[in-house]
Design a protein around this motif. Structure first.
Motif, short mmCIF file in Angstrom:
data_model
loop_
_atom_site.label_atom_id
_atom_site.label_comp_id
_atom_site.label_asym_id
_atom_site.label_seq_id
_atom_site.Cartn_x
_atom_site.Cartn_y
_atom_site.Cartn_z
N ALA A 345 0.79 -1.28 -0.07
CA ALA A 345 -0.05 0.06 -0.01
C ALA A 345 0.83 1.16 0.01
O ALA A 345 0.64 2.19 -0.69
N LEU A 346 1.87 1.27 0.92
CA LEU A 346 2.71 2.33 0.72
C LEU A 346 3.48 2.74 -0.38
O LEU A 346 3.67 3.90 -0.89
N HIS A 347 3.99 1.56 -1.09
CA HIS A 347 4.62 1.88 -2.43
C HIS A 347 3.75 2.24 -3.17
O HIS A 347 3.96 2.93 -4.17
N GLY A 348 2.55 1.62 -3.28
CA GLY A 348 1.57 2.21 -4.22
C GLY A 348 1.43 3.63 -4.16
O GLY A 348 1.01 4.36 -5.17
N VAL A 349 1.37 4.39 -2.68
CA VAL A 349 1.32 5.60 -2.79
C VAL A 349 2.18 6.56 -3.40
O VAL A 349 2.15 7.56 -4.09
N PHE A 350 3.56 5.99 -3.25
CA PHE A 350 4.70 6.79 -3.67
C PHE A 350 4.60 6.76 -5.25
O PHE A 350 5.01 7.88 -5.90
N LYS A 418 14.31 7.09 -1.98
CA LYS A 418 15.11 6.41 -0.92
C LYS A 418 14.20 6.14 0.18
O LYS A 418 14.37 5.05 1.16
N LEU A 419 13.26 7.10 0.70
CA LEU A 419 12.42 6.85 1.80
C LEU A 419 11.31 5.73 1.51
O LEU A 419 11.23 4.83 2.30
N ASP A 420 10.78 5.55 0.45
CA ASP A 420 9.95 4.55 -0.27
C ASP A 420 10.59 3.28 0.02
O ASP A 420 10.08 2.25 0.59
N SER A 421 11.80 3.13 -0.51
CA SER A 421 12.58 1.78 -0.52
C SER A 421 12.78 1.37 0.74
O SER A 421 12.68 0.33 1.30
N GLY A 422 13.23 2.36 1.72
CA GLY A 422 13.87 1.86 3.19
C GLY A 422 12.53 1.54 4.01
O GLY A 422 12.54 0.54 4.69
N LEU A 423 11.35 2.43 3.95
CA LEU A 423 10.12 2.03 4.73
C LEU A 423 9.62 0.71 4.35
O LEU A 423 9.10 0.03 5.18
#
Length: 540
Positions: A345-350, A418-423
């Motif tokens: 879900a988070l990656h989809g937001v990014f 970078k924030l997307d990948s790390g989270l």
């Protein structure tokens, strides 16, 4: 960790005590600050501190009266260290009569004398805890439900400002469940920035101390004008929710302006910092505070040290601002991502945000706002958000705050990638532990609210998750389902109460939140094989 409460009616003394020692090295967490004895008594009941540093002379309730009431209500804990501006034998004798750990004169106070007093208090805490049953409320090894409640309340305000509630009903249920009272005639949200004259020679710990001390003093001074809620975002920005009595916009803005100016001047004089503040529109419905906060963020890009305070309601009617990225477009996936550690879900937001950037070419200010929004949600909605963000950007000298050094849209997008990948990586690693942690905290919540009528819906509301999701987690990480667990805990508590021969069955039923003594007896007999009265007769 030992929990410490500071009690003094002078904001400068409060701040001085907070900054006088490195409390972490003493294994101490400052859990709260109070301005008088009555306020402290309420916080002691809620936060369960191990140590209290209190002034003797205070309004409403003196320090000595506070110690006296605590000894009557809670016994040996908390341990008190008393402060006074007067070196008088009568004060010392009275303080020592209540077994305070130390009696210190403010004018003679040094880091060494304070540390010595605190260490003496810690020894007394350890001794007192050994005397108590392992389930005592003041256990220093388990987080208390009260502390958990404060964390949940902070997250409620973050969700409110970011419009993450699904509807007004959800907002009302959660505010009631978390004991948040929002019944003032008028509200406003503000977005503030802290500017320090020089941070080049200060390390991260010193910056954190400066930020926390500034927020604490801001809250104390501004709170004398208006009730306000402070929401820390990072080491540079914070938000404020004001509860206002006057619905006259011009009068309220004038009062706010004077309060801000006086507060900002005191902070500048004491810490040599500048506060930039943008205040959103005044409104009557607290569930709409996200609109006021959005206004404030729109205005914040126009703030400067020479023009440090702006009000949205004073803008010319024809002037429009488009500096803020509309995160409500992603409300549902953001809720799912941060509530459930859902990396997909988070990656989809990014990805959706990046697509919008590519198709609409937004200005730098909107891109920066999108990045800072997700960063602030990370820092505030995740229990260890600051540690997670620090780990992701560990290669940067200023850590996750490197966002504010990015000077172009492409640089900000690289930061977000970078924030997307790390989270997503951390969500994947910690999902199981996180879910188990939710169940553990829910159990603590149930224990703290065992006398209430507990339902899957109201407990889920307290933790800002859906009832279905909580039910699934409970079944997966516990031996029983939610309802069965609540019943077990109530029956066990009932057994404890029934061991007191003076307790009537109907009194136990009322104490545990059952709708009737008949229903309580039915539940109790089903669980134990005997009626409550038979159980009481059997064990006595």
């Amino acid at each position: 960790m030992y929990k410490l409460l500071i009690v003094d009616d002078e904001p400068l003394v409060q701040v001085g005590l907070k900054s006088m020692l490195n409390w972490n090295t003493l294994h101490i967490e400052i859990c709260g600050i109070a301005g008088n004895g009555q306020e402290a008594l309420d916080l002691i009941a809620r936060l369960k501190p191990h140590i209290v540093i209190a002034d003797i002379r205070m309004p409403v309730m003196s320090g000595l009266d506070l110690v006296r009431k605590c000894r009557e209500q809670t016994g040996e804990l908390p341990v008190f260290i008393m402060l006074t501006s007067y070196e008088e034998f009568e004060y010392a004798r009275e303080a020592l009569r209540y077994h305070v750990a130390e009696y210190l004169v403010k004018l003679e106070l040094t880091p060494e004398s304070l540390e010595s007093a605190v260490k003496a208090a810690q020894i007394r805490v350890d001794t007192a805890i050994k005397k108590q049953d392992s389930s005592a409320l003041f256990s220093k090894t388990e987080p208390t439900p009260a502390f958990d409640l404060q964390t949940l309340q902070d997250r409620f305000y973050i969700r409110l400002l970011n419009n993450l509630f699904e509807n007004e009903e959800e907002f009302s249920r959660q505010s009631e469940e978390l004991q948040i009272c929002l019944n003032s005639p008028c509200y406003a949200a503000a977005h503030l920035e802290l500017l320090s004259t020089d941070t080049s020679d200060t390390n991260a710990a010193q910056q954190l101390t400066l930020y926390n001390s500034t927020l604490q003093m801001f809250h104390k001074i501004m709170g004398k004008f208006f009730p306000c809620q402070i929401i820390s975002l990072d080491l540079r920005y914070w938000a404020v929710i004001f509860s206002l009595d006057n619905t006259n916009d011009k009068e309220t803005i004038s009062f706010l302006r004077n309060a801000f100016r006086e507060t900002a001047q005191m902070l500048h004089n004491y810490y040599n910092v500048t506060i930039l503040a943008a205040v959103g529109r005044l409104l009557k419905q607290p569930e709409n505070l996200s609109s006021s906060y959005r206004d404030a963020k729109q205005l914040s890009t126009q703030l400067t040290p020479k023009n440090p305070l702006l009000f949205f309601d004073e803008l010319p009617k024809h002037q429009t601002l488009r500096n803020v990225f509309d995160m409500t477009l992603f409300r549902e996936p953001l809720r799912k991502a941060f509530d459930e550690f859902d990396e997909d879900a988070l990656h989809g937001v990014f990805l959706s945000i990046f697509d919008l950037f590519e198709s609409s070419s937004p200005p730098y200010t909107q891109v920066m706002d999108a990045a800072s929004n997700i960063l602030h949600l990370t820092l505030t909605l995740l229990s260890d958000g600051a540690d997670i963000a620090t780990k992701i950007f560990s290669a940067e000298p200023d850590g996750y705050r490197s966002l504010y050094r990015q000077t172009s849209v492409n640089q900000i997008i690289s930061y977000m990638e970078k924030l997307d990948s790390g989270l997503c990586h951390i969500f994947q690693e910690q999902k199981k532990d996180y879910k188990n942690h939710i169940v553990t905290n829910v159990k603590r919540y149930i224990s703290a609210h065992i006398g209430e009528h507990l339902t899957l819906q109201n407990v889920a509301d307290a933790f800002s998750i859906s009832p279905n999701y909580l039910s699934q987690l409970f079944k997966k990480y516990n031996d029983t389902g939610f309802n069965e667990y609540c019943t077990q805990m109530k029956v066990e508590k009932a057994k404890q109460l029934l061991r007191n021969e003076n307790q009537k069955v109907y009194e136990v039923s009322e104490a545990l939140g059952f709708e009737s003594a008949f229903y309580f007896s039915k539940v109790f007999k089903k669980a134990t094989g005997m009626a409550p009265k038979d159980y009481q007769n059997h064990i006595l």
